[in-house]
Design an enzyme around this catalytic site. Sequence first.
Site, PDB file in Angstrom:
ATOM      1  N   LYS A  40      82.172  28.245  83.674  1.00 24.54           N
ATOM      2  CA  LYS A  40      81.019  27.485  84.044  1.00 24.54           C
ATOM      3  C   LYS A  40      81.950  26.097  84.591  1.00 24.54           C
ATOM      4  O   LYS A  40      81.851  25.010  84.077  1.00 24.54           O
ATOM      5  CB  LYS A  40      79.445  27.560  83.132  1.00 24.54           C
ATOM      6  CG  LYS A  40      78.863  26.335  84.148  1.00 24.54           C
ATOM      7  CD  LYS A  40      78.146  26.637  83.595  1.00 24.54           C
ATOM      8  CE  LYS A  40      77.551  24.963  83.016  1.00 24.54           C
ATOM      9  NZ  LYS A  40      77.503  23.795  83.870  1.00 24.54           N
ATOM     10  N   ASP A  67      77.278  26.691  89.125  1.00 24.42           N
ATOM     11  CA  ASP A  67      76.258  26.537  88.791  1.00 24.42           C
ATOM     12  C   ASP A  67      76.215  24.638  89.785  1.00 24.42           C
ATOM     13  O   ASP A  67      76.030  23.818  89.225  1.00 24.42           O
ATOM     14  CB  ASP A  67      76.204  26.473  87.280  1.00 24.42           C
ATOM     15  CG  ASP A  67      74.907  25.427  86.606  1.00 24.42           C
ATOM     16  OD1 ASP A  67      73.745  26.104  87.921  1.00 24.42           O
ATOM     17  OD2 ASP A  67      75.065  24.749  85.947  1.00 24.42           O
ATOM     18  N   LYS A  69      73.117  24.712  92.112  1.00 23.28           N
ATOM     19  CA  LYS A  69      71.086  24.607  91.509  1.00 23.28           C
ATOM     20  C   LYS A  69      71.369  24.492  93.285  1.00 23.28           C
ATOM     21  O   LYS A  69      70.399  23.352  93.559  1.00 23.28           O
ATOM     22  CB  LYS A  69      71.004  23.834  90.703  1.00 23.28           C
ATOM     23  CG  LYS A  69      71.486  23.779  89.015  1.00 23.28           C
ATOM     24  CD  LYS A  69      70.713  22.947  88.769  1.00 23.28           C
ATOM     25  CE  LYS A  69      71.436  23.338  86.955  1.00 23.28           C
ATOM     26  NZ  LYS A  69      72.498  23.200  86.997  1.00 23.28           N
ATOM     27  N   ASP A  72      66.898  23.253  98.506  1.00 24.81           N
ATOM     28  CA  ASP A  72      66.778  23.140 100.436  1.00 24.81           C
ATOM     29  C   ASP A  72      65.747  24.060 101.142  1.00 24.81           C
ATOM     30  O   ASP A  72      65.365  25.163 100.704  1.00 24.81           O
ATOM     31  CB  ASP A  72      68.442  22.842 100.837  1.00 24.81           C
ATOM     32  CG  ASP A  72      68.425  21.442 101.969  1.00 24.81           C
ATOM     33  OD1 ASP A  72      67.199  21.098 102.091  1.00 24.81           O
ATOM     34  OD2 ASP A  72      69.149  20.430 102.101  1.00 24.81           O
ATOM     35  N   THR A 131      67.032  23.183  80.037  1.00 24.09           N
ATOM     36  CA  THR A 131      66.570  22.845  78.899  1.00 24.09           C
ATOM     37  C   THR A 131      66.616  21.839  78.236  1.00 24.09           C
ATOM     38  O   THR A 131      66.545  21.149  77.531  1.00 24.09           O
ATOM     39  CB  THR A 131      67.745  24.332  78.183  1.00 24.09           C
ATOM     40  OG1 THR A 131      69.374  23.433  79.034  1.00 24.09           O
ATOM     41  CG2 THR A 131      67.587  25.261  78.861  1.00 24.09           C
ATOM     42  N   ARG A 192      73.718  26.540  70.958  1.00 27.33           N
ATOM     43  CA  ARG A 192      73.894  25.465  70.085  1.00 27.33           C
ATOM     44  C   ARG A 192      74.773  26.580  68.374  1.00 27.33           C
ATOM     45  O   ARG A 192      73.413  27.170  67.828  1.00 27.33           O
ATOM     46  CB  ARG A 192      72.839  24.288  69.530  1.00 27.33           C
ATOM     47  CG  ARG A 192      73.244  23.382  70.789  1.00 27.33           C
ATOM     48  CD  ARG A 192      74.503  22.950  70.847  1.00 27.33           C
ATOM     49  NE  ARG A 192      74.011  21.470  72.293  1.00 27.33           N
ATOM     50  CZ  ARG A 192      74.728  21.312  73.402  1.00 27.33           C
ATOM     51  NH1 ARG A 192      74.766  23.088  73.412  1.00 27.33           N
ATOM     52  NH2 ARG A 192      74.246  21.428  74.229  1.00 27.33           N
ATOM     53  N   ARG A 222      79.501  21.966  75.091  1.00 27.55           N
ATOM     54  CA  ARG A 222      80.642  20.215  74.211  1.00 27.55           C
ATOM     55  C   ARG A 222      80.376  21.431  72.925  1.00 27.55           C
ATOM     56  O   ARG A 222      81.218  21.119  72.622  1.00 27.55           O
ATOM     57  CB  ARG A 222      79.504  20.010  73.524  1.00 27.55           C
ATOM     58  CG  ARG A 222      79.770  19.280  75.159  1.00 27.55           C
ATOM     59  CD  ARG A 222      78.358  18.061  74.981  1.00 27.55           C
ATOM     60  NE  ARG A 222      76.879  18.801  75.873  1.00 27.55           N
ATOM     61  CZ  ARG A 222      75.897  18.068  75.980  1.00 27.55           C
ATOM     62  NH1 ARG A 222      75.811  16.739  76.208  1.00 27.55           N
ATOM     63  NH2 ARG A 222      74.859  19.014  76.531  1.00 27.55           N
TER      64      ARG A 222
END
Length: 241
Positions: A40, A67, A69, A72, A131, A192, A222
């Site tokens: 990503k 990604d 987003k 407009d 999220t 996670r 992460r």
Amino acid sequence: MVNSFEEIPARDRVIVALDCGIEEAFDLADQLQGKATWMKVGMTLFYANGPAIVYALKERGFKVFLDLKFHDIPHQVEGAAFAAAGSGADMLTMHTVGGVDMMAAAQKGAERAAAEYGHDVPATLGITVLTSMNDAALAETGVSRAMADQVVVLAEQAKRAGISGVVASPQEAARLRDILGPDAYIVTPGVRPAGSAKGDQSRVATPAEAFANGASHIVVGRPITQADDPAAAFEAIAAEL
């Protein structure tokens, strides 16, 4: 409901989030080459490096989830989707709150780029509710619906617009699978492994829970990218699946 993506090995539906600088991104990509299928590229990496980062990851054999987003007016979003799809990205995102016409324009731009550049049409995904947000944060924006209901309303608009699917938390995936059908992309951040820190995420699940709930793909950042051994961390997640 049956999820047609289950025919694809789960490890090939894990998207590694490269929310970092370019040197670290290339180091992670090199460590994960031959293991992970998807990377990503978010705003941090793309705004600093532009389409070149997409080209570089594609040359290494990865599929790229770009990604950005989009949000407009439809004309601008159609142009943005055309440019992003022209880079060879395999997934694009836009905010569903931009409305049905905006999402339909993004789909049009992506399809036009695929035809012009000879690429496959990328998956086009509508961001429902981030999220990182909980019910209190959503209410502060003026939305009076419960979180799950707001996600459903926005997902239904994405379906009307004709885009490929949505981005939502793993906690909403099962309900969305029933609404959107077996072929819709339902990409879930906020994933996670058990025992990992939540960080700035609010609505989370483990990788296995997310897929069991109906996710087509999961995004993990992460817990892999900040591990002492990212390749081993990826393999541990794959083994769990």
